[in-house]
Write a protein that holds these residues in place. Structure first.
Motif, PDB file in Angstrom:
ATOM      1  N   PRO A  77       0.824  -1.271  -0.129  1.00 24.70           N
ATOM      2  CA  PRO A  77      -0.112   0.019  -0.035  1.00 24.70           C
ATOM      3  C   PRO A  77       0.834   1.184   0.010  1.00 24.70           C
ATOM      4  CG  PRO A  77      -0.761  -1.436   1.614  1.00 24.70           C
ATOM      5  CD  PRO A  77       0.374  -2.058   1.034  1.00 24.70           C
ATOM      6  N   VAL A  78       1.857   1.332   0.714  1.00 19.89           N
ATOM      7  CA  VAL A  78       2.716   2.463   0.700  1.00 19.89           C
ATOM      8  C   VAL A  78       3.323   2.731  -0.611  1.00 19.89           C
ATOM      9  CG1 VAL A  78       4.936   3.406   1.326  1.00 19.89           C
ATOM     10  CG2 VAL A  78       3.592   2.002   3.084  1.00 19.89           C
ATOM     11  N   GLU A 124      -6.727  -5.891   5.406  1.00 16.52           N
ATOM     12  CA  GLU A 124      -5.673  -5.141   5.932  1.00 16.52           C
ATOM     13  C   GLU A 124      -4.834  -4.150   5.074  1.00 16.52           C
ATOM     14  OE1 GLU A 124      -1.769  -6.781   7.923  1.00 16.52           O
ATOM     15  OE2 GLU A 124      -3.461  -7.376   8.946  1.00 16.52           O
ATOM     16  N   LYS A 125      -4.624  -4.568   3.884  1.00 15.52           N
ATOM     17  CA  LYS A 125      -3.990  -3.502   3.218  1.00 15.52           C
ATOM     18  C   LYS A 125      -4.961  -2.545   2.715  1.00 15.52           C
ATOM     19  CE  LYS A 125      -0.382  -6.543   1.567  1.00 15.52           C
ATOM     20  NZ  LYS A 125       0.221  -6.891   0.241  1.00 15.52           N
ATOM     21  N   LEU A 126      -6.127  -2.662   2.543  1.00 13.18           N
ATOM     22  CA  LEU A 126      -6.984  -1.375   2.118  1.00 13.18           C
ATOM     23  C   LEU A 126      -7.161  -0.594   3.049  1.00 13.18           C
ATOM     24  CD1 LEU A 126      -8.957  -0.129   0.381  1.00 13.18           C
ATOM     25  CD2 LEU A 126     -10.877  -1.610   0.977  1.00 13.18           C
ATOM     26  N   ASN A 127      -7.191  -0.897   4.550  1.00 12.75           N
ATOM     27  CA  ASN A 127      -7.302   0.056   5.508  1.00 12.75           C
ATOM     28  C   ASN A 127      -6.146   1.046   5.746  1.00 12.75           C
ATOM     29  OD1 ASN A 127      -9.983  -0.658   6.839  1.00 12.75           O
ATOM     30  ND2 ASN A 127      -9.111  -2.486   7.518  1.00 12.75           N
ATOM     31  N   LEU A 128      -4.758   0.376   5.568  1.00 11.37           N
ATOM     32  CA  LEU A 128      -3.636   0.956   5.260  1.00 11.37           C
ATOM     33  C   LEU A 128      -3.512   1.942   4.278  1.00 11.37           C
ATOM     34  CD1 LEU A 128      -0.853   1.419   6.576  1.00 11.37           C
ATOM     35  CD2 LEU A 128      -0.068  -0.458   4.994  1.00 11.37           C
ATOM     36  N   LEU A 129      -3.859   1.725   3.024  1.00 10.53           N
ATOM     37  CA  LEU A 129      -4.000   2.552   2.027  1.00 10.53           C
ATOM     38  C   LEU A 129      -4.865   3.753   2.444  1.00 10.53           C
ATOM     39  CD1 LEU A 129      -3.098   3.194  -1.031  1.00 10.53           C
ATOM     40  CD2 LEU A 129      -5.218   1.870  -1.836  1.00 10.53           C
ATOM     41  N   HIS A 135      -3.675  10.581   6.142  1.00  9.26           N
ATOM     42  CA  HIS A 135      -2.605  11.098   7.034  1.00  9.26           C
ATOM     43  C   HIS A 135      -1.620  10.845   6.653  1.00  9.26           C
ATOM     44  CE1 HIS A 135      -6.171  10.905   9.774  1.00  9.26           C
ATOM     45  NE2 HIS A 135      -6.204   9.750   9.342  1.00  9.26           N
ATOM     46  N   GLU A 136      -0.564  12.280   6.569  1.00  4.15           N
ATOM     47  CA  GLU A 136       0.676  12.254   6.222  1.00  4.15           C
ATOM     48  C   GLU A 136       1.444  11.451   7.003  1.00  4.15           C
ATOM     49  OE1 GLU A 136       4.420  15.499   6.173  1.00  4.15           O
ATOM     50  OE2 GLU A 136       2.289  16.103   6.301  1.00  4.15           O
ATOM     51  N   ILE A 137       1.309  11.187   8.393  1.00  4.98           N
ATOM     52  CA  ILE A 137       2.004  10.484   9.047  1.00  4.98           C
ATOM     53  C   ILE A 137       1.284   9.159   9.435  1.00  4.98           C
ATOM     54  CG2 ILE A 137       3.352  10.216  11.363  1.00  4.98           C
ATOM     55  CD1 ILE A 137       4.402  12.175   9.570  1.00  4.98           C
ATOM     56  N   SER A 138       1.748   7.894   9.236  1.00  6.53           N
ATOM     57  CA  SER A 138       0.788   6.702   9.253  1.00  6.53           C
ATOM     58  C   SER A 138       1.703   5.634  10.145  1.00  6.53           C
ATOM     59  CB  SER A 138       0.352   6.245   8.053  1.00  6.53           C
ATOM     60  OG  SER A 138       1.394   5.906   7.224  1.00  6.53           O
ATOM     61  N   ASN A 143      -0.082  -8.264  10.024  1.00  9.96           N
ATOM     62  CA  ASN A 143       0.526  -9.618   9.498  1.00  9.96           C
ATOM     63  C   ASN A 143       1.070  -9.477   8.138  1.00  9.96           C
ATOM     64  OD1 ASN A 143      -0.425 -10.516  11.918  1.00  9.96           O
ATOM     65  ND2 ASN A 143      -2.560 -10.620  11.202  1.00  9.96           N
ATOM     66  N   TYR A 144       0.996  -8.548   7.334  1.00 13.24           N
ATOM     67  CA  TYR A 144       1.305  -8.900   5.883  1.00 13.24           C
ATOM     68  C   TYR A 144       2.449  -7.755   5.339  1.00 13.24           C
ATOM     69  CZ  TYR A 144      -2.716 -11.867   6.512  1.00 13.24           C
ATOM     70  OH  TYR A 144      -3.608 -12.812   6.777  1.00 13.24           O
ATOM     71  N   ARG A 145       3.099  -6.969   6.063  1.00 16.73           N
ATOM     72  CA  ARG A 145       4.050  -6.279   5.524  1.00 16.73           C
ATOM     73  C   ARG A 145       4.901  -5.894   6.925  1.00 16.73           C
ATOM     74  NH1 ARG A 145       5.335  -1.258   5.969  1.00 16.73           N
ATOM     75  NH2 ARG A 145       5.890  -1.026   3.801  1.00 16.73           N
ATOM     76  N   SER A 146       6.089  -5.367   6.592  1.00 18.06           N
ATOM     77  CA  SER A 146       6.967  -5.147   7.737  1.00 18.06           C
ATOM     78  C   SER A 146       6.046  -3.902   8.591  1.00 18.06           C
ATOM     79  CB  SER A 146       8.283  -4.366   7.298  1.00 18.06           C
ATOM     80  OG  SER A 146       8.217  -3.373   6.357  1.00 18.06           O
ATOM     81  N   THR A 147       6.227  -3.967   9.776  1.00 16.36           N
ATOM     82  CA  THR A 147       6.098  -2.848  10.810  1.00 16.36           C
ATOM     83  C   THR A 147       6.525  -1.443  10.744  1.00 16.36           C
ATOM     84  OG1 THR A 147       5.100  -4.760  12.373  1.00 16.36           O
ATOM     85  CG2 THR A 147       5.293  -2.428  13.374  1.00 16.36           C
ATOM     86  N   TYR A 148       5.639  -0.631  10.853  1.00 15.95           N
ATOM     87  CA  TYR A 148       6.519   0.691  10.843  1.00 15.95           C
ATOM     88  C   TYR A 148       5.516   1.663  11.598  1.00 15.95           C
ATOM     89  CZ  TYR A 148       3.415   2.885   7.296  1.00 15.95           C
ATOM     90  OH  TYR A 148       2.253   3.281   6.441  1.00 15.95           O
ATOM     91  N   ARG A 149       6.353   2.961  12.292  1.00 13.71           N
ATOM     92  CA  ARG A 149       5.474   3.584  13.362  1.00 13.71           C
ATOM     93  C   ARG A 149       5.691   5.022  12.928  1.00 13.71           C
ATOM     94  NH1 ARG A 149       2.929   0.269  16.514  1.00 13.71           N
ATOM     95  NH2 ARG A 149       3.712  -1.507  17.365  1.00 13.71           N
TER      96      ARG A 149
END
Length: 329
Positions: A77-78, A124-129, A135-138, A143-149
């Motif tokens: 999604p990124v 999961e990916k739709l919610n992230l997209l 939001h500029e900062i996410s 479970n399906y890609r690397s975690t980032y904060r």
């Protein structure tokens, strides 16, 4: 696909360049949208729709340029956001990313995803997209890609359209409604009126979730072809449909596609839109009245069809069918 007369297959390079010519013409004749699907198999050329659409943005002025679809389940999604934000900048706000789980599965093993996770991957990916768009900062912890904060995703763009493409599952319509995203329904078989409960459920869910009714939007996609006369269209398009449906059908265990199947689908209540401009316009108007849709997209071609005939169909769709619909003739 192979030309059944010459047994030759055009190169991927040629097919991609032809697509640019098609998009340019669609813009010139006043059509509103051109979509390119993402595929990862031998009989399709477009594995990177956003690149083709970016090229088309430089030779078009007003047409919306969209994916149809981006297989989000096997994408990041990124990167999807970054690619389409870039397209939105190049096209001056004309990009649309249409996301779906995809009707083909080649991308799953190719990019290392398990088909058993088909639904969870998309959700999961739709919610992230959507989060990245809004939001500029996410952050992501799933479970399906690397975690980032608390990271920014760039470049940013304004008003990137995200729509959800569905086949016929109610859960998909509910998901789109809850998120307040436009719905895009693929109707490529059966009777279109059977999709009314799905569209009604989407609209009900959308409104109950408190989203702006003025932004609620439903599109439909179907196969079809326009020519000067009904007979010309009907006879010209059949080999393309027969070739594609039987090739794909052999992979999926479908029954044999034949002229009888074709005739039934092109009846007034069927899902095929083949004919002269008056007939096609009447069928689209009937569909709009039956389902309450906002946009109709015509899929030309399906199997092999000469480029010049595809261009002619696009021209008639824009100059004749669209005019008839606007004038309610």
């Amino acid at each position: 696909m192979q030309d059944p007369k010459t047994l030759q297959t055009m190169t991927y390079d040629e097919r991609i360049r032809n697509a640019i010519e098609e998009i340019k013409l669609a813009d010139e004749v006043g059509l509103d949208f051109y979509g390119i699907g993402e595929h990862h198999r031998k009989d399709y050329a477009a594995s990177a729709p956003h690149v083709i659409l970016a090229a088309a943005s430089s030779v078009t002025k007003r047409i919306t340029l969209g994916s149809a679809v981006t297989v989000l389940s096997s994408e990041d999604p990124v990167r999807v956001y970054q690619n389409f934000a870039t397209l939105n900048a190049l096209s001056k706000g004309r990009a649309e990313v249409m996301v779906g789980r995809g009707s083909f599965i080649e991308s799953f093993p190719l990019f290392g995803y398990d088909l058993n996770d088909y639904d969870e991957l998309f959700d999961e990916k739709l919610n992230l997209l959507v989060q990245i768009r809004d939001h500029e900062i996410s952050s992501y912890d799933g479970n399906y890609r690397s975690t980032y904060r608390n990271l920014g995703v760039y470049p940013r763009t304004k008003d990137l359209r995200i729509s959800v493409a569905v086949g016929g599952t109610m859960q998909s319509a509910i998901r789109a409604g809850k998120l307040g995203l436009p719905l895009f329904v693929a109707i490529i078989g059966g009777a279109p009126r059977m999709f009314k409960p799905l569209i009604d459920l989407y609209k009900k869910t959308y409104l109950e979730a408190g989203h702006d009714e003025s932004k609620m939007h439903v599109s439909v996609h179907s196969h079809g072809y326009v020519a000067d006369t009904y007979e010309e269209a009907f006879e010209t398009y059949y080999p393309s449909m027969e070739q594609a449906m039987n090739q794909i059908g052999s992979e999926r265990g479908w029954g044999k596609y034949n002229k009888r199947s074709y005739e039934f689908a092109n009846g007034f209540d069927g899902a095929l839109y083949v004919g002269d401009p008056v007939y096609v316009a009447k069928k689209i108007r009937h569909l709009k009245e039956t389902l309450g849709i906002d946009r109709f997209t015509l899929h030309v071609p399906v199997g092999f069809l000469e480029h010049e005939k595809v261009l002619k169909s696009i021209e008639l769709f824009g100059t004749k069918v669209r005019t008839l619909l606007e004038e309610n003739v």
